[in-house]
Design a protein around this motif. Structure first.
Motif, PDB file in Angstrom:
ATOM      1  N   VAL A   1     -17.419  15.723  19.031  1.00 25.37           N
ATOM      2  CA  VAL A   1     -18.735  16.114  19.526  1.00 25.37           C
ATOM      3  C   VAL A   1     -19.373  17.050  18.507  1.00 25.37           C
ATOM      4  O   VAL A   1     -18.689  17.868  17.889  1.00 25.37           O
TER       5      VAL A   1
ATOM      6  N   TYR B   1     -13.105  15.679  24.273  1.00 23.13           N
ATOM      7  CA  TYR B   1     -13.130  15.470  22.830  1.00 23.13           C
ATOM      8  C   TYR B   1     -11.853  15.965  22.138  1.00 23.13           C
ATOM      9  O   TYR B   1     -11.225  16.919  22.580  1.00 23.13           O
TER      10      TYR B   1
ATOM     11  N   TRP C   1     -14.503  19.193  17.422  1.00 22.56           N
ATOM     12  CA  TRP C   1     -15.943  19.452  17.426  1.00 22.56           C
ATOM     13  C   TRP C   1     -16.442  19.784  16.040  1.00 22.56           C
ATOM     14  O   TRP C   1     -15.712  20.308  15.206  1.00 22.56           O
TER      15      TRP C   1
END
Length: 260
Positions: A69, A164, A167
């Motif tokens: 993400v 996720y 990041w």
């Protein structure tokens, strides 16, 4: 637990060290992903330390053992543009603290229109701004800025990070002494990859990339605000000052807690 007395109004408010009920943490990674991430950092962190942004993102697309993400503060949209080129389909994540400048929210709307192949997740705190004032008292950002950031930034990020494996952040070493040695690749406290592709960029290089690629510009970055957070806690800075000197200028605070 109610144990904070509001001296001005004579009301009892909740202790700001006690967050509202509800989820606050990131779920654990499954299927050996945390171990894979640790091995990747061990093998690649030094190699990527000064690598170009494109190299770092192409590496992430190839090696990350799960979805990534892209976190966007909307101060600039460089990461959105780079993700469009190198991380097809990755989600974007924006922490909507409800204390943002109107211009920041306008940039978020523009990002959603310009990059439709990337889902923009707008993460909000458990309590609305009005509810926080009611429970913890008005102007918590002045009385306990660390608690306000925890409830409106750190905890919402943690909750929304669960799907996720890692990041993408906009950390830059040039942004100040607390970030001067930030790695391009590391593990966060949950075992997720923390990837900072523009970590070597200066503010001038960032602005040049914006101009050269006709990116969405946050207008306040051209009005003395090189680093933009919540409207209540961000001031313009003088030329030559640390870009983050205008953040929490009313206190000794220098970081919101997302990168500590």
């Amino acid at each position: 637990m109610i144990n904070l007395l509001d001296a001005a109004g004579g009301r009892n408010y909740r202790d700001p060290e006690i967050s509202p009920d509800g989820p606050k943490e990131t779920e654990a990674l499954e299927g050996g992903v945390e171990k894979q991430n640790a091995l990747l950092v061990e093998q690649w962190a030094d190699k990527l330390y000064n690598a170009p942004a494109e190299t770092i993102l192409e590496w992430a697309h190839e090696h990350a053992p799960g979805p990534l993400v892209v976190t966007l503060s909307m101060e600039n949209t460089v990461l959105a543009e780079l993700a469009e080129r190198h991380l097809p389909g990755a989600d974007f994540l924006f922490l909507d603290t409800q204390y943002h400048f109107p211009e920041t929210l306008e940039v978020a709307d523009e990002v959603e229109r310009r990059y439709p192949s990337h889902r923009l997740v707008r993460a909000k705190a458990q309590l609305s701004r009005a509810e926080q004032d009611q429970v913890y008292g008005p102007n918590l950002y002045l009385r306990a800025p660390g608690a306000c950031c925890r409830m409106r930034k750190v905890e919402p990020l943690a909750v929304h990070m669960s799907p996720y494996a890692g990041w993408i952040t906009g950390l830059r070493r040039a942004d100040g002494p607390t970030r001067a040695e930030a790695p391009a690749l590391s593990l966060d406290a949950t075992g997720r990859l923390k990837i900072s592709p523009v970590v070597t960029w200066t503010l001038e290089e960032t602005e040049a990339f914006e101009r050269d690629n006709n990116l969405i510009i946050h207008p306040l970055t051209r009005q003395g605000y090189p680093s933009i957070g919540c409207a209540t806690c961000t001031m313009p800075v003088a030329e030559g000052e640390d870009p983050r000197a205008g953040r929490w200028a009313f206190s000794a605070k220098t970081e919101c807690g997302l990168h500590q």
